[in-house]
Write a protein that holds these residues in place. Structure first.
Motif, PDB file in Angstrom:
ATOM      1  N   LEU A  58       0.803  -1.158  -0.002  1.00 35.11           N
ATOM      2  CA  LEU A  58      -0.038   0.031  -0.050  1.00 35.11           C
ATOM      3  C   LEU A  58       0.889   1.242   0.038  1.00 35.11           C
ATOM      4  N   GLU A  62       0.803   7.210  -5.498  1.00 40.16           N
ATOM      5  CA  GLU A  62      -0.562   7.500  -6.090  1.00 40.16           C
ATOM      6  C   GLU A  62      -1.700   6.961  -5.207  1.00 40.16           C
ATOM      7  N   GLU A  63      -1.374   5.942  -4.090  1.00 40.62           N
ATOM      8  CA  GLU A  63      -2.550   5.388  -3.349  1.00 40.62           C
ATOM      9  C   GLU A  63      -2.552   6.039  -1.897  1.00 40.62           C
ATOM     10  N   LYS A  64      -2.217   7.456  -1.912  1.00 39.76           N
ATOM     11  CA  LYS A  64      -2.048   7.900  -0.597  1.00 39.76           C
ATOM     12  C   LYS A  64      -3.456   8.176  -0.082  1.00 39.76           C
ATOM     13  N   GLU A  65      -4.285   8.739  -0.860  1.00 44.02           N
ATOM     14  CA  GLU A  65      -5.678   8.757  -0.056  1.00 44.02           C
ATOM     15  C   GLU A  65      -6.267   7.658   0.214  1.00 44.02           C
ATOM     16  N   MET A  66      -6.064   6.676  -0.714  1.00 35.14           N
ATOM     17  CA  MET A  66      -6.848   5.237  -0.267  1.00 35.14           C
ATOM     18  C   MET A  66      -6.280   4.651   1.242  1.00 35.14           C
ATOM     19  N   LEU A  67      -4.875   5.131   1.376  1.00 37.14           N
ATOM     20  CA  LEU A  67      -4.269   4.268   2.387  1.00 37.14           C
ATOM     21  C   LEU A  67      -4.982   5.150   3.710  1.00 37.14           C
TER      22      LEU A  67
END
Length: 107
Positions: A58, A62-67
């Protein structure tokens, strides 16, 4: 007629039980997970955050918001479990007496 001495003994005993419960809650570890267990948090019974674990897959910029969302969800899951445990412990200390809505112990 009221027996003040007996009532004071009961109050003292309840205070002692509440202190014991507070100590027990501080030592508890409650885990909340999200994202298929890729994010987990550990809190104590007082909802104090003790640990966060994040699966390395994770850690992609690019996946910062999801994390961030997964961390919040895991914390929410842990908090929900902690609230349930606190309610049960409080009810046990209170001898099965339920508190009126909106009142939470330990204060």
């Amino acid at each position: 007629m009221l027996n003040i001495g007996n009532m004071m003994k009961q109050v003292t005993a309840m205070q002692s039980k509440m202190a014991d419960m507070q100590n027990k809650l501080a030592e508890m570890e409650i885990t909340g997970q999200s994202g298929g267990s890729k994010v987990s948090v550990v809190i104590n019974g007082k909802s104090e955050l003790k640990k966060i674990s994040i699966d390395s897959t994770l850690l992609v910029p690019e996946e910062k918001e999801m994390l961030e969302d997964l961390i919040v969800a895991a914390m929410g899951a842990a908090k929900q479990q902690a609230d349930s445990i606190v309610a049960k412990e409080t009810e046990a200390v209170m001898g099965g007496i339920k508190l009126p809505p909106g009142i939470k112990l330990p204060m």
